[in-house]
Design a protein around this motif. Structure first.
Motif, PDB file in Angstrom:
ATOM      1  N   ALA A  90       0.841  -1.196   0.000  1.00  0.00           N
ATOM      2  CA  ALA A  90       0.000   0.000   0.000  1.00  0.00           C
ATOM      3  C   ALA A  90       0.878   1.248   0.000  1.00  0.00           C
ATOM      4  CB  ALA A  90      -0.915   0.005   1.220  1.00  0.00           C
ATOM      5  N   ALA A  91       0.390   2.306  -0.640  1.00  0.00           N
ATOM      6  CA  ALA A  91       1.131   3.562  -0.687  1.00  0.00           C
ATOM      7  C   ALA A  91       1.237   4.170   0.714  1.00  0.00           C
ATOM      8  CB  ALA A  91       0.448   4.539  -1.634  1.00  0.00           C
ATOM      9  N   ALA A  92       2.406   4.676   1.034  1.00  0.00           N
ATOM     10  CA  ALA A  92       2.645   5.250   2.360  1.00  0.00           C
ATOM     11  C   ALA A  92       2.099   6.671   2.416  1.00  0.00           C
ATOM     12  CB  ALA A  92       4.134   5.232   2.689  1.00  0.00           C
ATOM     13  N   THR A  93       0.763   6.802   2.415  1.00  0.00           N
ATOM     14  CA  THR A  93       0.119   8.112   2.484  1.00  0.00           C
ATOM     15  C   THR A  93       0.279   8.695   3.884  1.00  0.00           C
ATOM     16  OG1 THR A  93      -1.996   7.159   3.149  1.00  0.00           O
ATOM     17  CG2 THR A  93      -1.578   7.374   0.777  1.00  0.00           C
ATOM     18  N   PRO A  94       0.137  10.010   4.021  1.00  0.00           N
ATOM     19  CA  PRO A  94       0.228  10.608   5.361  1.00  0.00           C
ATOM     20  C   PRO A  94      -0.763  10.004   6.346  1.00  0.00           C
ATOM     21  CG  PRO A  94       0.343  12.305   3.675  1.00  0.00           C
ATOM     22  CD  PRO A  94       0.011  11.038   2.969  1.00  0.00           C
ATOM     23  N   ASP A  95      -1.990   9.720   5.875  1.00  0.00           N
ATOM     24  CA  ASP A  95      -3.000   9.147   6.764  1.00  0.00           C
ATOM     25  C   ASP A  95      -2.594   7.760   7.239  1.00  0.00           C
ATOM     26  OD1 ASP A  95      -4.604  11.386   6.456  1.00  0.00           O
ATOM     27  OD2 ASP A  95      -5.645  10.557   4.716  1.00  0.00           O
ATOM     28  N   LEU A  96      -2.056   6.947   6.333  1.00  0.00           N
ATOM     29  CA  LEU A  96      -1.653   5.593   6.697  1.00  0.00           C
ATOM     30  C   LEU A  96      -0.458   5.611   7.647  1.00  0.00           C
ATOM     31  CD1 LEU A  96      -2.444   2.670   6.159  1.00  0.00           C
ATOM     32  CD2 LEU A  96      -0.796   2.627   4.279  1.00  0.00           C
ATOM     33  N   MET A  97       0.473   6.510   7.416  1.00  0.00           N
ATOM     34  CA  MET A  97       1.638   6.603   8.283  1.00  0.00           C
ATOM     35  C   MET A  97       1.250   7.094   9.679  1.00  0.00           C
ATOM     36  SD  MET A  97       3.910   5.321   6.473  1.00  0.00           S
ATOM     37  CE  MET A  97       5.219   5.551   7.689  1.00  0.00           C
ATOM     38  N   THR A  98       0.271   8.002   9.733  1.00  0.00           N
ATOM     39  CA  THR A  98      -0.209   8.467  11.041  1.00  0.00           C
ATOM     40  C   THR A  98      -0.798   7.314  11.830  1.00  0.00           C
ATOM     41  OG1 THR A  98      -0.686  10.677  10.172  1.00  0.00           O
ATOM     42  CG2 THR A  98      -1.796  10.036  12.218  1.00  0.00           C
TER      43      THR A  98
END
Length: 526
Positions: free
Chosen positions: A159-167
């Protein structure tokens, strides 16, 4: 012929009389059991999920899901009154259509009951953590949810490491300890006995109804019409998507039919419990949802790139953490304890605390009924030889199927420990919708193959109601998220392997050792 193994209704009824569980439940208790299984799952747990999918349009979603459950309930009532034994849709399908599809229904009901119990356990955990936090006791996120675990799983699968996912990966937890605890407590209560469980449930239902009534009284007079616009921000697709998810909020009513074998005068009391509990629950859903929307709004949130986020994902968990971290008021769709949050935002923190307390006290009744239903399905399948006979063992002191209760409880506990409530609910729905569809088919088939059999309760306009139930179940199934849609065929394929490599050769009906009296040959009981 794989569809040719049909267990005669006379044999089913005779077997139940020979090996029946103790009959101790009346119409009032059944209605309370139904309300206990239904109210709470959707309102206390899934309101936020529905709002994220449909916004204020979730009111229509509740109506759509309620309608499908209503026509399914009428089909259930006819069969439950004719076949007042444990087993629910599994038993009905066995008697009408045949063993293979009956096995598939029983296998699918594992998704409904065991996975459903896990979903509500997670919902209870969210409220328990919130209540303790409001009381000054803070439970670390690392042991109160599995958001970080799910985020890392998604990242591991590309999965792409989006800001929301990293948070979510940085702020979420790894295991849901409170959900584990409540699952094990409910399992232990079920082992003790049905009568004791029903008594505790009756008290919890009263607490739950009182809390929801308080919520309605506080919120409805303060409704603002502006919060209902736009009413359908995600269109009809969102409404049906939310309906497919909150369908889970209604499914507890069919657990009443699994209690038929433990019910006094089941021909009269089971239909009363089914239809009565469903009607009361639908009214509460609409009133409470209207109050929540009108009090603080229920518009969906979008990701950093403006795209609508799917509920129950690590991305939305991360986005919500970012919103609250900025100092903004937490949106309804982000709250894990939606009704408590509404009252807090309205300036009623004390009443919010009481509603949270009611959820903590009452949601275990839903977990209890889900596990209860699952154990009775397993009990009946084992009694038919499709599962190991040991699972049908009854405790010498408590007179309950204790071994299968332990198996169910442990499985539900593991799922609750690591999966989010929204995902669990959708997975549960996929199995439930298949079972409901088969019940509607069974009603129509039995009307043709055995029209003269006594029907204490007859489904009105059966050739309209049953097809409506079938169409409704299919429509909601295709409206589920793709992963939930795929769960049913994958889980079904596993079930077919178990059936053909184990259950088919051990079936009492297939071995010809159950006659019309319900008696089994000596080797069947060894």
């Amino acid at each position: 012929m794989i569809f040719g193994r049909v267990k005669p209704l006379d044999a089913i009824l005779a077997t139940a009389e020979k090996k029946s569980l103790h009959r101790s439940l009346g119409a009032f208790q059944l209605t309370l059991l139904g309300i206990g299984a239904v109210i709470g799952t959707g309102i206390f747990v899934l309101t936020s999920e529905a709002a994220q999918k449909a916004g204020p349009g979730m009111l229509l979603s509740f109506i759509v899901a309620g309608f499908v459950c209503g026509v399914a309930a009428l089909c259930y009532s006819e069969l439950a009154s004719m076949v007042p034994v444990a087993g629910s849709a599994y038993t009905y399908t066995y008697a009408v259509i045949g063993e293979l599809l009956a096995w598939m229904v029983g296998w699918a009901l594992i998704l409904e009951y065991a996975v459903g119990a896990s979903a509500v356990a997670v919902g209870w955990s969210n409220h328990a953590v919130g209540l303790l936090s409001a009381s000054g006791i803070h439970i670390p996120a690392v042991i109160s949810n599995a958001d970080a675990l799910m985020a890392h799983v998604q990242l591991a699968f590309g999965a792409a490491a989006t800001p929301d996912l990293m948070t979510a990966a940085q702020t979420g937890g790894w295991i849901n300890l409170p959900a584990i605890i409540i699952s094990l407590v409910v399992m232990s209560l079920l082992v003790i006995g049905t009568t004791e469980s029903a008594f505790v449930n009756a008290i919890l239902v009263c607490i739950k109804i009182a809390a929801l009534s308080l919520f309605v009284i506080l919120t409805l007079p303060s409704m603002k019409t502006g919060y209902f616009h736009p009413f359908m921000p995600t269109g009809s697709v969102g409404v049906f998507g939310a309906a497919a998810s909150i369908f889970f909020a209604y499914v507890g009513f069919d657990a009443v039919s699994t209690a038929a074998e433990e019910t006094k005068n089941p021909q009269r009391n089971v239909p009363i419990g089914l239809i009565g509990s469903l009607g009361i629950c639908t009214l509460f859903y609409l009133l409470v949802a209207s109050g929540a929307i009108g009090a603080i709004g229920a518009q969906p949130v979008t990701g950093a790139n403006g795209a609508l986020l799917a509920p129950g994902t690590a991305e939305i968990a991360g986005r919500c953490a970012a919103i609250t971290g900025s100092g903004a008021v937490e949106p309804l769709v982000c709250s894990k304890e939606a009704l408590v949050h509404v009252l807090q935002v309205m300036g009623h923190p004390i009443f919010g605390w009481f509603v949270g307390l009611a959820a903590v006290l009452a949601l275990p009744s839903v977990v209890l009924m889900m596990m209860y239903g699952q154990t009775r399905i397993f009990f009946t399948m084992a009694r038919d030889g499709l599962l190991p006979a040991k699972l049908a063992s009854v405790h010498p002191k408590f007179k309950t199927p204790h071994i299968v209760t332990f198996v169910t409880g442990i499985a539900a506990t593991i799922a609750a420990a690591i999966l989010p409530v929204g995902k669990l609910a959708d997975y549960s729905n996929s199995g439930t919708l298949f079972a409901f569809l088969m019940v509607a088919v069974s009603v129509m088939v039995l009307r043709k193959t055995d029209p003269t059999r006594k029907r204490p309760f007859r489904t009105p306009l059966v050739w309209v109601v049953a097809p409506a139930a079938i169409i409704g179940c299919i429509a909601l199934y295709v409206s589920l998220p793709l992963t939930a849609i795929l769960v049913l065929p994958i889980w079904g394929a596993i079930g077919l392997l178990v059936y053909f490599f184990y259950s088919r050769s051990r079936s009492y009906v297939g071995r010809g050792i159950i006659d019309e009296s319900g008696e089994a040959a000596p080797e069947a009981t060894a």
